[in-house]
Design an enzyme around this catalytic site. Sequence first.
Site, PDB file in Angstrom:
ATOM      1  N   CYS A   1      -2.344  49.424  -5.734  1.00  0.00           N
ATOM      2  CA  CYS A   1      -1.052  48.881  -6.166  1.00  0.00           C
ATOM      3  C   CYS A   1       0.038  49.948  -6.017  1.00  0.00           C
ATOM      4  O   CYS A   1       0.432  50.266  -4.908  1.00  0.00           O
ATOM      5  CB  CYS A   1      -1.156  48.347  -7.592  1.00  0.00           C
ATOM      6  SG  CYS A   1       0.202  47.228  -8.048  1.00  0.00           S
TER       7      CYS A   1
ATOM      8  N   HIS B   1      -5.753  44.569  -6.532  1.00  0.00           N
ATOM      9  CA  HIS B   1      -6.525  45.257  -7.574  1.00  0.00           C
ATOM     10  C   HIS B   1      -8.011  44.905  -7.437  1.00  0.00           C
ATOM     11  O   HIS B   1      -8.497  43.975  -8.086  1.00  0.00           O
ATOM     12  CB  HIS B   1      -6.029  44.846  -8.959  1.00  0.00           C
ATOM     13  CG  HIS B   1      -4.712  45.427  -9.331  1.00  0.00           C
ATOM     14  ND1 HIS B   1      -4.583  46.630 -10.000  1.00  0.00           N
ATOM     15  CD2 HIS B   1      -3.443  44.973  -9.120  1.00  0.00           C
ATOM     16  CE1 HIS B   1      -3.305  46.895 -10.194  1.00  0.00           C
ATOM     17  NE2 HIS B   1      -2.595  45.912  -9.666  1.00  0.00           N
TER      18      HIS B   1
ATOM     19  N   GLU C   1     -10.510  46.313  -8.652  1.00  0.00           N
ATOM     20  CA  GLU C   1     -11.295  46.583  -9.869  1.00  0.00           C
ATOM     21  C   GLU C   1     -11.555  45.331 -10.690  1.00  0.00           C
ATOM     22  O   GLU C   1     -12.518  45.276 -11.472  1.00  0.00           O
ATOM     23  CB  GLU C   1     -10.591  47.640 -10.737  1.00  0.00           C
ATOM     24  CG  GLU C   1      -9.290  47.210 -11.376  1.00  0.00           C
ATOM     25  CD  GLU C   1      -8.054  47.510 -10.545  1.00  0.00           C
ATOM     26  OE1 GLU C   1      -6.964  47.668 -11.118  1.00  0.00           O
ATOM     27  OE2 GLU C   1      -8.190  47.575  -9.304  1.00  0.00           O
TER      28      GLU C   1
END
Length: 543
Positions: A378, A514, A516
Site C-alpha cells: 500500500c 493488502h 496480509e
Amino acid sequence: MTRYIFVTGGVVSSLGKGIASASLAAILEARGLKVTMLKLDPYINVDPGTMSPFQHGEVFVTHDGAETDLDLGHYERFIRTRMTQNNNFTTGRVYEDVLRRERRGDYLGATIQVIPHITDEIKRRIIKGAGDADVALVEVGGTVGDIESQPFLEAIRQLRVEVGAKRAMLMHLTLVPYIATAGETKTKPTQHSVKELRSIGLQPDVLVCRSDRAIDVSSRRKIALFTNVEERAVISLPDADTIYKIPGILHAQGLDDYVVERFGLECRGADLSEWDRVVDAKLHPEKEVNIAMVGKYMELLDAYKSLIEAMSHAGIQSRTKVNLRYIDSEDIENQGTGLLEGVDAILVPGGFGLRGVEGKIATVRYARENKIPYLGICLGMQVAVIEFARDVLGWSDANSTEFDKDSGHPVVGLITEWADASGNTEVRTEASDLGGTMRLGAQECGLEPGSKVFECYGKERIVERHRHRYEVNNNLLPQLQAAGLKITGRSGDGALVEVVEAPDHPWFVACQFHPEFTSTPRDGHPLFSGFVNAALEYKAKKA
C-alpha cells in the site's frame, strides 16, 4: 437450524475472546460443521475505518469491502468461512440504521427506545449474520459491566429465550489471577464477574478461565460450585507460546464435545492434524531470517496484526523462524538508515498521513541501492515510486498529493473513479467524507509473466483486497517506465497500477493491495512466502 454461542468477557479486557472463540470455531469446523462468527462492537463509531490505529489497532478489510474489527482477521485465519460486512457491526451502525428508519417514518410515529427498537435491530443483525451456519459464535466486545455493552447483552438475553436453551449457550471468558505471594490462583474475580452477568439475566453455560498457568482441579471445582456451571464446562486456558495451540488445548478438555452434546448435533470427531502441523512447524523451525519492518504505528503492534501474522505464516510454510525487527520510520529520519544494518530483508507496510513518510522513503532507497529484498504494501508501494522518481529520475520534488498538493511531480494522486468489489462505479473528490470512501475489498489484478510477483503466484490473474484512496499517477508513468521502473501488476481493467518492481534488483516487489488479509497459518500466502525465500537467499549469499 443455527445454534448460537454467545461469547462475553469479564474482569478485564484483552483476555483473548477473539482467539478463544475462533479456536472453538476451528474445532467445530474440524468436526464437519458449518461455522461462522460475528463480532459486536459497543463503540459508537459506525465502523473502525476512521479510528486511530493507536486506539483501535488494525482495520481488517473483508472480501466484500467492509472495514471491520481486527478480530475478524483472527476468525478468517482460524476457520475457512469468509467474513462479510454482516459479520461485524457497532452501536453506531445500529443507531444509524434505526434513526434512518425513524426519519423515513417506518415506525409510524412510535417513540423510539433502546428496548425494543435497538435490541430488535441487534437481534435482526445477529440472525442475518449467522445465515445458514450450523453454529454461529457471537462475540461481544468489551467486558460485562460496561455501560456501552448493555443493549447487546439484553438482546442476547432475549434471543436466548426466543430460540430456546437447545439452540443457544453463553461462553464467558474471565481472569483467574495467580498471586505469587500466596502461591495460589484466586477465583473471586470470576465469581463476581458471573454475579454481574446473572444480575442482567444471563447465566453462563461455559467458563473459560484465563491465567498465566493451568488452573488446578480444585480451583475449577470451586468455580463450578459458586457459578452454577458444570465442572466439565469450566475450562482452563493458560498462556501459550503460540495462539495456534489453543484449538488443541480446548479440544483436550472436551469443550467441543460439551457443545455438540448440548446442542444435540450429530457430527464426526475433530481432526486437528492440520493444526498439529502448524504448531510443529512454528515451534521447530529449521532456518532463521531477520526482517526489518519499518512503520509509523510501532507503539501499538496490533495496528499491523494481520501483517505480523502473515510473516509468521510464511515462516511456518518454510519452517523458518522469522524475526521481525520493528523500526519506527521517524527513527530512520532522526537516526539514519544505520538502524537497518544486518537485516536479511525489509518490509514497509501501509499507513496514512505525512508523519514518518520521509523515513520510509529513505528505507526504500537503502533497500534498492543495497540490493536487499524489499516488500512494500500500500503506502509501501507509493513511497517506492516516490523514491524511484526522486533518486533515479532526479525529480527532487516528486511526492504524493496526500503529502504535498503542490508537488511539481505528483507521482501518486487521489483516485477519483474506480469499480468497487461489486463492480459498481465509485466517484470520490477531496471533499468526500473520510469514512467508507476508499477503494475497498477484493479486486482483480493482472500480473506480468516473468516478473517476481508472477513467480510467487504462478498465475496471471489474482484477486486481492484493497484499502486506499491514492494511486500511482498514470500521467507520469511513461517517464517512470522509461527510467526502468517495472509495472508488473495492473487492475483488472488495466487502469490502475497494482504492482511495481525495481530494475537490476534480486527481489524488490511493492503492491498496492493488502495480501496480509488473506494469509492463513494453514495455507500461508504466496507473496509472503516468496519474500521470506528471498530473505533466505540473501542471507545465504552474505554468509
